[in-house]
Design an enzyme around this catalytic site. Sequence first.
Site, PDB file in Angstrom:
ATOM      1  N   GLU A 272     -72.417  16.363  44.670  1.00 61.32           N
ATOM      2  CA  GLU A 272     -73.486  17.166  44.385  1.00 61.32           C
ATOM      3  C   GLU A 272     -74.787  16.792  44.456  1.00 61.32           C
ATOM      4  OE1 GLU A 272     -72.679  20.517  44.059  1.00 61.32           O
ATOM      5  OE2 GLU A 272     -70.726  20.576  43.625  1.00 61.32           O
ATOM      6  N   ARG A 276     -77.445  18.521  47.121  1.00 63.23           N
ATOM      7  CA  ARG A 276     -78.657  19.161  46.616  1.00 63.23           C
ATOM      8  C   ARG A 276     -79.971  18.300  46.465  1.00 63.23           C
ATOM      9  NH1 ARG A 276     -75.947  23.667  42.343  1.00 63.23           N
ATOM     10  NH2 ARG A 276     -73.582  23.053  42.997  1.00 63.23           N
ATOM     11  N   ASP A 405     -63.284  21.633  52.171  1.00 59.90           N
ATOM     12  CA  ASP A 405     -64.355  22.134  53.097  1.00 59.90           C
ATOM     13  C   ASP A 405     -65.496  21.430  53.899  1.00 59.90           C
ATOM     14  OD1 ASP A 405     -65.254  21.894  51.084  1.00 59.90           O
ATOM     15  OD2 ASP A 405     -65.812  23.802  50.338  1.00 59.90           O
ATOM     16  N   GLU A 539     -71.244  31.395  51.109  1.00 61.69           N
ATOM     17  CA  GLU A 539     -70.386  31.073  52.244  1.00 61.69           C
ATOM     18  C   GLU A 539     -70.338  32.211  53.249  1.00 61.69           C
ATOM     19  OE1 GLU A 539     -69.651  30.455  49.382  1.00 61.69           O
ATOM     20  OE2 GLU A 539     -70.178  28.190  49.343  1.00 61.69           O
ATOM     21  N   THR A 625     -74.541  20.875  53.997  1.00 57.57           N
ATOM     22  CA  THR A 625     -73.607  21.817  53.487  1.00 57.57           C
ATOM     23  C   THR A 625     -74.302  22.793  52.353  1.00 57.57           C
ATOM     24  OG1 THR A 625     -71.535  22.145  52.524  1.00 57.57           O
ATOM     25  CG2 THR A 625     -72.585  20.212  51.596  1.00 57.57           C
TER      26      THR A 625
END
Length: 648
Positions: A272, A276, A405, A539, A625
Amino acid sequence: MTTPALLPLSGRRIPTLSPGTSSFPHHRATLRLSEKFILLLILSAFITLCFGAFFFLPDNSKHKRFDLGLEDVLIPHIDSPKEGKHPSGQVIIHGQGVHDEHRHREEEESLRDKIRADHERALQEAKEKLRKSREELQAEIQTEKNKLMEDLKKKDAGPKPLPPVPMPRVVGVSDGEPPEPDVKEKRDKIREMMKHAWDSYRQYGWGHNELKPLAKKGHSTNIFGNSQLGATIVDALDTLYIMGLHEEFKDGQEWIEQNLDFGVNAEVSVFEVNIRFIGGLLATYYLSGQEVFKMKAVQLAEKLLPAFNTPTGIPWAMVNLKSGVGRNWGWASAGSSILAEFGTLHMEFVHLTYLTGNPAYYQKVMHIRKLLAKMDRPNGLYPNYLNPRTGRWGQHHTSVGGLGDSFYEYLLKAWLMSDKTDTEARKTYDDAIEAIERHLIRKSNGGLTFIGEWKNGHLERKMGHLACFAGGMFALGADGSPDDKAGHYLQLGAEIAHTCHESYDRTVLKLGPEAFKFDSGLEAVAVRQNEKYYILRPEVIETYWYMWRFTHDPKYRQWGWEAAQAIDKYCRVSGGFSGVKDVYSSNPTYDDVQQSFFLAETLKYLYLLFSSDDLLPFESWVFNTEAHPLPVLHLGNITLPGSEPAQR
Ligand code: DMJ
């Protein structure tokens, strides 16, 4: 035999008591004042004793002292052709007649003088020390301590100035105004939503990771540990930049300059924080050209590196930013690391090596790739769990949604980001997708294409909201797919987009559930209560945007607009935007969280959907992503530090 050891103390050189205290300098700053006094007293007593003994002994005893081998302790060797050395280390003086005898005496005399002078000086120094007042000595010790602290600070001060590297092509970083007035109006509405989300966070959650828009206060989750790292600021900055919200951007930049400090005792998610924070900072650096974002990204990346200290080099899921201690999530199968976590580092880490010249980042992600390439894959599929201690797979669960994913996404994007030179990544992607199509992708009775989940040889006919990103991924990967299957993959992307739109359209709120089934007569609807929530995820809108860029079919803008309106209608509150707990209820309750990815991704994709294609064109940019755009690196002309020539 050891040579006389001369070790520094308070910047002077005096003989030590024992030559075996080579670690002494490291401890000297920690010596207490009283210890220092005792040491000096012993030292001066010892020197006085040696000195006195030397003069009070008869002359022949002094000669004997040389023969006892003590000269190695007391006198430095003076090698001359006339001297030999006994294996024991003793100096043997050969009888060479009267002349030699005379010369030898002179040498001996001069050595004695030298020893006397040295000892007198040492004694003098020791006396001076003892004469100093307690305060003076304390001041000296303090000076030494300060110096040590300074050195430590310099070491800890973060990265040195980075080497200049050619700036990749950064085109289309702003504007993108659509020619059609109705589209422009929609785009303006999205910009207004962004402003509401940002202003609310600015007012009620500033500096916290996220916002509780109903309670109107800061919020955080365990992915950020016990920290206040302003996740929303870092995640949102590039969206603000792209939307031309300059004042807000400046505010965020100032906060980062003055407050963003990674030396905190917080156990954070490596994945994360990478997507991010590092992704966000790097993207903002490339868009704005402001050095501070690059420096912060590099400082943070250094803090993540200890997570890779595992027996296999597969990183831990979490790392403590201060101590560097890593561990895995308690819930993960058999102490495993997660495929979508350790497999979603490549884009950011390649950029880090590019910008810093430090090969470590590139080597870490390439090591992961090589390790995976050597492993057996059940049915050609990658299980979601891999144990970083043993290097063995955990539970055989494969998904294109959560846990799996972005591993697939980053294989494709590694190839795109390398200007299509990283063909190894492309091949790995193609093989993985081929196995996924064979085992996980099915058509429902009602004709909806869905991506299920593979669990120990059994297909679960359930698709997560997270898996909806794959429509965009298939479309993005269509060009360059093997056996001229570009049309097939574009079609597959369109089918996934359609299915995910259905999952929205079949709800009361026109917002999609977290997971939906294709089973027992059910099509694209959630069954369990705990799968009915919508938490402002991007998404589905992400896939609409990719499909729009590749096809310009107006239905994608139409679907995107439906979603934007539903969000504005059902998720907007006076303190920002909140997730909802049940998309099938006309009277939903809120979860009271404004996720940072809502600003980073959901609103960015919507804004891009209503912009012209020259804003962040695919030829020059690849989105990580978390929707942070990173420029294509023309690696055909560049050798990354740490890369093998066989990379192409
Ligand atoms: C985002 O943080 C990223 O898109 C990630 O890859 C998975 N999903 C969340 C938002 O849903």
